[in-house]
Design an enzyme around this catalytic site. Structure first.
Site, PDB file in Angstrom:
ATOM      1  N   THR A 559     -13.472  33.791  45.548  1.00 53.94           N
ATOM      2  CA  THR A 559     -13.408  33.827  44.085  1.00 53.94           C
ATOM      3  C   THR A 559     -14.837  33.737  43.554  1.00 53.94           C
ATOM      4  O   THR A 559     -15.786  33.624  44.328  1.00 53.94           O
ATOM      5  CB  THR A 559     -12.640  32.604  43.538  1.00 53.94           C
ATOM      6  OG1 THR A 559     -13.475  31.433  43.704  1.00 53.94           O
ATOM      7  CG2 THR A 559     -11.336  32.374  44.266  1.00 53.94           C
ATOM      8  N   LYS A 583     -20.819  32.308  45.035  1.00 50.07           N
ATOM      9  CA  LYS A 583     -22.212  31.840  45.146  1.00 50.07           C
ATOM     10  C   LYS A 583     -22.457  30.518  44.423  1.00 50.07           C
ATOM     11  O   LYS A 583     -23.547  29.965  44.497  1.00 50.07           O
ATOM     12  CB  LYS A 583     -23.159  32.855  44.498  1.00 50.07           C
ATOM     13  CG  LYS A 583     -23.169  34.203  45.141  1.00 50.07           C
ATOM     14  CD  LYS A 583     -24.119  35.106  44.356  1.00 50.07           C
ATOM     15  CE  LYS A 583     -23.812  36.560  44.572  1.00 50.07           C
ATOM     16  NZ  LYS A 583     -22.603  37.068  43.976  1.00 50.07           N
ATOM     17  N   GLU A 610     -22.805  33.878  54.087  1.00 42.10           N
ATOM     18  CA  GLU A 610     -23.595  35.092  54.322  1.00 42.10           C
ATOM     19  C   GLU A 610     -23.421  36.114  53.204  1.00 42.10           C
ATOM     20  O   GLU A 610     -24.373  36.765  52.792  1.00 42.10           O
ATOM     21  CB  GLU A 610     -23.213  35.687  55.686  1.00 42.10           C
ATOM     22  CG  GLU A 610     -23.856  37.007  56.059  1.00 42.10           C
ATOM     23  CD  GLU A 610     -25.377  36.928  56.162  1.00 42.10           C
ATOM     24  OE1 GLU A 610     -26.034  37.173  55.134  1.00 42.10           O
ATOM     25  OE2 GLU A 610     -25.898  36.626  57.250  1.00 42.10           O
ATOM     26  N   VAL A 613     -25.539  36.869  49.628  1.00 41.29           N
ATOM     27  CA  VAL A 613     -26.684  37.766  49.450  1.00 41.29           C
ATOM     28  C   VAL A 613     -26.443  39.035  50.267  1.00 41.29           C
ATOM     29  O   VAL A 613     -26.233  38.952  51.483  1.00 41.29           O
ATOM     30  CB  VAL A 613     -27.996  37.100  49.936  1.00 41.29           C
ATOM     31  CG1 VAL A 613     -29.185  38.013  49.664  1.00 41.29           C
ATOM     32  CG2 VAL A 613     -28.199  35.756  49.272  1.00 41.29           C
ATOM     33  N   ALA A 615     -23.902  41.145  50.351  1.00 38.60           N
ATOM     34  CA  ALA A 615     -22.519  41.349  50.822  1.00 38.60           C
ATOM     35  C   ALA A 615     -22.448  41.214  52.346  1.00 38.60           C
ATOM     36  O   ALA A 615     -22.802  40.172  52.886  1.00 38.60           O
ATOM     37  CB  ALA A 615     -21.971  42.681  50.337  1.00 38.60           C
ATOM     38  N   LYS A 686     -29.244  34.727  44.052  1.00 41.76           N
ATOM     39  CA  LYS A 686     -29.452  35.216  45.429  1.00 41.76           C
ATOM     40  C   LYS A 686     -30.845  34.849  45.944  1.00 41.76           C
ATOM     41  O   LYS A 686     -30.986  34.379  47.087  1.00 41.76           O
ATOM     42  CB  LYS A 686     -29.251  36.729  45.483  1.00 41.76           C
ATOM     43  CG  LYS A 686     -27.785  37.127  45.311  1.00 41.76           C
ATOM     44  CD  LYS A 686     -27.624  38.620  45.217  1.00 41.76           C
ATOM     45  CE  LYS A 686     -26.160  38.987  45.058  1.00 41.76           C
ATOM     46  NZ  LYS A 686     -25.962  40.376  44.705  1.00 41.76           N
ATOM     47  N   GLY A 800     -19.567  45.977  47.149  1.00 38.10           N
ATOM     48  CA  GLY A 800     -18.332  46.702  47.451  1.00 38.10           C
ATOM     49  C   GLY A 800     -17.376  45.784  48.184  1.00 38.10           C
ATOM     50  O   GLY A 800     -17.789  44.953  48.992  1.00 38.10           O
TER      51      GLY A 800
END
Ligand code: ADP
Ligand code: ASP
Ligand code: MG
Length: 818
Positions: A559, A583, A610, A613, A615, A686, A800
């Site tokens: 989420t 994040k 992981e 940052v 994806a 990020k 994506g």
């Protein structure tokens, strides 16, 4: 001659008894068949007696039902022509039984002697019915009255056998009989006054061993409802395997520590005479089962396990006697054990710390009150003088034991045991290792016992096979892709990594669903099931995860929700690993970020993010590897927003900027509020996370954000934002043209160097690493001590649903591989 013993399930009804008779008939040797009461009968008889004692007339109803059960069995076995004498025998036995219960009812008293008398009817009835059945089939045999052959003291409920007399009586009767088949009731015996006694619950196994030793049997066969002694209780561990061969000593240890398949005292008589003992399955008679024999010198068993089996005693109490008064003074432990022994309190496990400040013993929970009384009395003076604390009692404890003859020649077993328990958040209260080094046992909380048995079984018998229990919060775009990927990969992971990824819980903002079967949630129809399931309550979801207390539990947060990020602490401190695509936690305050990392370390869980940052790109993993291998990161330059890349790669001032942003959102490249991406917050998070992972103590406020969005864009809703962008189209055109005039592209760049981080739109000339960055790609350049001029580059699709889901999936697998 052989001795065969058939347990309660094996003789539970007419259908099963027929199987037993087939086994007896197929056995060509002379034999004594010892039988238990029909399944569940002993418990029911105890209940009838106890109700009668409490003047509850329901005992009559219970006796009626029991009578019917026995009459049904007889009718199901015997041809009508042979029924009458057996049925009248049953009725007569129940009349007698009812009279005994009536006395308990009127006297309001059930002595241990009367209780033994009542429960002795179970084995008497079953053995007589079986004998009648053999009779009806014209099978020549003799019914033996175990009460007359097995003589004991008068310790009712748990009588001790007088072997000298017993062995003679049994040997004599067999010698004089001349028959080949004998049927004998298990469990029951008698004292010198010929009052019925019993040998302890589960004692029919012991009866069979007593007969076997008395006649020097060629073997003892224990026929039950499972194929042999197994590596763990099969009701708890579905992957438990049959142990092919086991030594008497190992079998004794396993049964002492709770493996119910064999009653602990059974082993001693057969071990003394070296009588091979088999455990066989009445319902699968062709299965080899387990053979119990002399010391286990065989090479390591199937799968190379050093451990032979795992067992557990589910409810015990831990007693601790502590105090400075114990130091160096001999006799304290003697007095403690004497006090317990005088009250016949059985000690299951003992540990004493080398500082001699405390002695810990485990006993049955039923004995706690008595133990407290007698121990405090025995040390009355020392307690009054404050040399000792009053006896401390902790209930709701369990013992788990690892057993194996080969343990002593293989170091590291206890390390592996406690590591596996620790990784799963199971706290160990006391540890004991027998001096024979055949067993290591530990006391743990009762709430953890089932999990612990599974954890240790996995560690020692399925080292190549691990089960992950995954709970997924958020099943939108990324979450549903993740579930698809798990479904597609499940078989592959089982076959190639020996990993079972079991989705045990799923939730979105509205609903939550938990697996009700051992296989986890069916990933073919989870959507329908989730829709029909209960309303999502985050605290309840978390409580259920903790309550379930499953091994290798992982929560995947897919989420972008701040409330979900707030539960990580609670999960990690219960040894539940967290894999976050969200994040918020890793980019929250530095203290909170550090706290989550240290909780993970403290409870041997993992906190992995992981996909925060790039994806699915290996960005954080690469950075961690660099640091772990001793490198130092000096500078990071990166284009980290797939969204902003998409937008600036598609925007050429011919159609409105807002339209391109909308397209990015529709294609799933943005956060639910695209301003988090366009305003730079997402990229700030990020670079913050990368800087922290590089070792920097840094907060969001320390990052310079050179935003390209007009301030007005941040006001109002997402819909308002689209309108405001249209209003400011000229501003966006100007940004584009200024760059185009210099043959540059626009990229939103994040940088970290010299303790400082910044984000902002930059003009990128065509000789830059960033120039040829298309679609939603991300790029990260790591400048380090080892890569000072030519940076280490990670580049590829950075947004994506599919790639993000695969990154989350990879983190989940990472948890399994530590
Ligand atoms: P019976 O009535 O035949 O004496 P029990 O119920 O006393 O049978 O013992 C058999 C049961 O013991 C099995 O059904 C199984 O659930 C349980 N059990 C516990 N630990 C083990 C183990 N290590 N191996 C096999 N069975 C076990
Ligand atoms: N019937 C007795 C019990 O249930 C003895 C046995 O089955 O072994 O404890
Ligand atoms: Mg049994």
């Amino acid at each position: 001659m052989k001795v065969l013993k058939f347990g309660g399930t094996s003789v539970a009804n007419a259908e099963n008894i027929k199987k037993v008779i087939d086994i007896i008939i197929n056995n060509n040797d002379a034999q004594i068949a010892v039988v238990s009461a029909l399944g569940g009968v002993t418990d029911t008889l105890i209940k009838a007696g106890t109700l009668a004692e409490k003047t509850d007339e329901n005992y009559k109803e219970i006796l009626k039902e029991l009578e019917k059960k026995h009459l049904d069995a007889a009718r199901g076995l015997l041809p009508v022509t042979h029924q009458s004498s057996c049925l009248s025998m049953i009725k007569q036995q129940f009349n007698e039984l009812e009279e005994i219960c009536n006395s308990a009812f009127y006297l309001r008293e059930l002595s241990l002697r009367t209780k033994d008398r009542i429960i002795s009817f179970g084995e008497l009835l079953s053995s007589k019915i079986i004998s009648a059945f053999l009779q009806s089939k014209n099978i020549n045999h003799e019914w033996l009255d175990s009460r007359k052959l097995i003589k004991t003291n008068s310790n009712h409920g748990f009588a001790a056998v007088d072997f000298e007399i017993t062995n003679k009586l049994i040997a004599n009767v067999i010698k004089l009989s001349g028959k080949k088949i004998f049927i004998a009731p298990g469990f029951i015996a008698s004292d010198e006054n010929n009052n019925a006694t019993t040998l302890g619950r589960g004692g029919s196994d012991y009866t069979a061993a007593i007969f076997a030793a008395a006649v020097n049997a060629s073997s003892l066969e224990i026929w039950t409802d499972v194929t042999g002694m197994m590596t763990a209780d099969p009701r708890w561990v579905p992957n438990a395997k049959t142990i092919k061969r086991i030594s008497y000593q190992e079998a004794m240890e396993l049964s002492h520590f709770g493996a119910k398949v064999i009653y602990p005292p059974t082993i001693a008589p057969v071990m003394q005479k070296n009588i091979p003992t088999l455990i066989k399955n009445t319902f699968a008679p062709d299965d080899a089962g387990t053979i119990i024999h002399e010391l286990n010198n065989a090479p390591l068993g199937d799968g190379g396990s050093i451990i032979t089996g795992i067992s557990s005693i589910n409810t015990i109490a831990l007693l601790s006697l502590e105090g400075s008064g114990m130091i160096g003074i001999p006799g304290f432990s003697k007095r403690l054990f004497e006090a317990l022994a005088n009250e016949k309190i059985n000690v299951i496990l003992i540990t004493q710390s080398s500082s001699e400040h405390s002695i810990c013993v485990a006993i049955n929970t039923n004995d706690t009150a008595k133990a407290k009384q007698v121990v405090d009395k025995a040390f009355e003076i020392e307690i009054a003088q404050k040399k000792l604390e009053p006896l401390k009692i902790e209930t709701e404890q369990s013992v788990i034991a690892l057993v194996g003859d080969k343990m002593k020649s293989h170091p590291g077993i206890s390390g592996k045991m406690f590591d596996a328990l620790g990784r799963n958040g199971i706290n160990v209260r006391a540890i004991a290792q027998g001096s024979s080094e055949r067993n290591i046992s530990a006391v743990i909380a009762h709430a953890d016992i089932k999990k612990a048995v599974n954890v240790l079984h996995e560690a020692f018998f399925e080292s190549a096979y691990k089960q992950l229990n995954v709970f997924i919060i958020g099943v939108g775009n990324v979450g549903s892709k993740l579930l698809n990927q798990i479904q597609q990969q499940q078989k592959f992971l089982e076959q190639h990594l020996n990993l079972q990824v079991r989705v045990t819980g799923i939730a979105n903002s509205k609903k939550m669903l938990f697996a009700d079967s051992g296989n986890g949630i069916n990933l073919k129809n989870w959507k329908e099931k989730l829709q029909q399931s209960e309303t999502m309550q985050l605290d309840k979801f978390v409580d259920t995860i903790i309550q379930k207390n499953l091994r290798n539990s992982i929560v995947a947060d897919v989420t972008a929700n701040d409330k979900v990020a707030e539960v990580y602490e609670q999960l990690l401190s219960k040894a539940v690993s967290v894999v976050a695509c969200n994040k918020i936690a890793a980019s929250s305050s530095y203290d909170h970020y550090c706290n989550l990392k240290s909780l993970a370390k403290e409870y041997s869980a993992l906190f992995l993010f992981e996909t925060n940052v790039g994806a699915g790109l290996p960005v954080i993993g690469t950075l961690n590897d660099l640091r772990r291998s001793g490198d130092t990161v000096t500078k990071i330059q990166a284009v980290l927003s797939g969204t902003l890349n998409f937008v600036f790669n598609h925007y050429d001032a011919t159609k409105p900027f807002a339209e391109v942003v909308k397209q990015a959102q529709d294609e799933g490249y943005t956060e639910p509020d695209p301003r988090l991406d366009l305003g730079g917050t997402d990229v700030m998070r990020k670079i913050l996370i990368l800087a922290r992972e590089a070792g920097e103590k840094i907060e969001m406020e320390d990052i310079a954000n050179n935003s390209f969005l007009p301030a007005e864009c941040f006001k109002g809703s997402v819909a308002d934002f689209y309108k405001t962008m249209l209003k400011h189209e000229d501003h966006f055109k100007k940004l584009y043209k200024e760059a185009a005039e210099k043959n540059c592209k626009l990229k939103f760049v994040a940088e970290y160097e010299n303790c400082k981080a910044s984000v902002g739109l930059k003009h990128i000339p065509n000789d830059s690493d960033f120039y040829h960055l298309y679609g939603k790609d991300n790029i990260v350049l790591f400048y380090t001590t080892r890569y000072p001029e030519q940076p280490l580059v990670v580049k590829g699709a950075g947004a994506g649903a599919d790639v993000t889901a695969s990154g989350v999936f990879a983190d989940i697998i990472r948890v399994a591989r530590v």
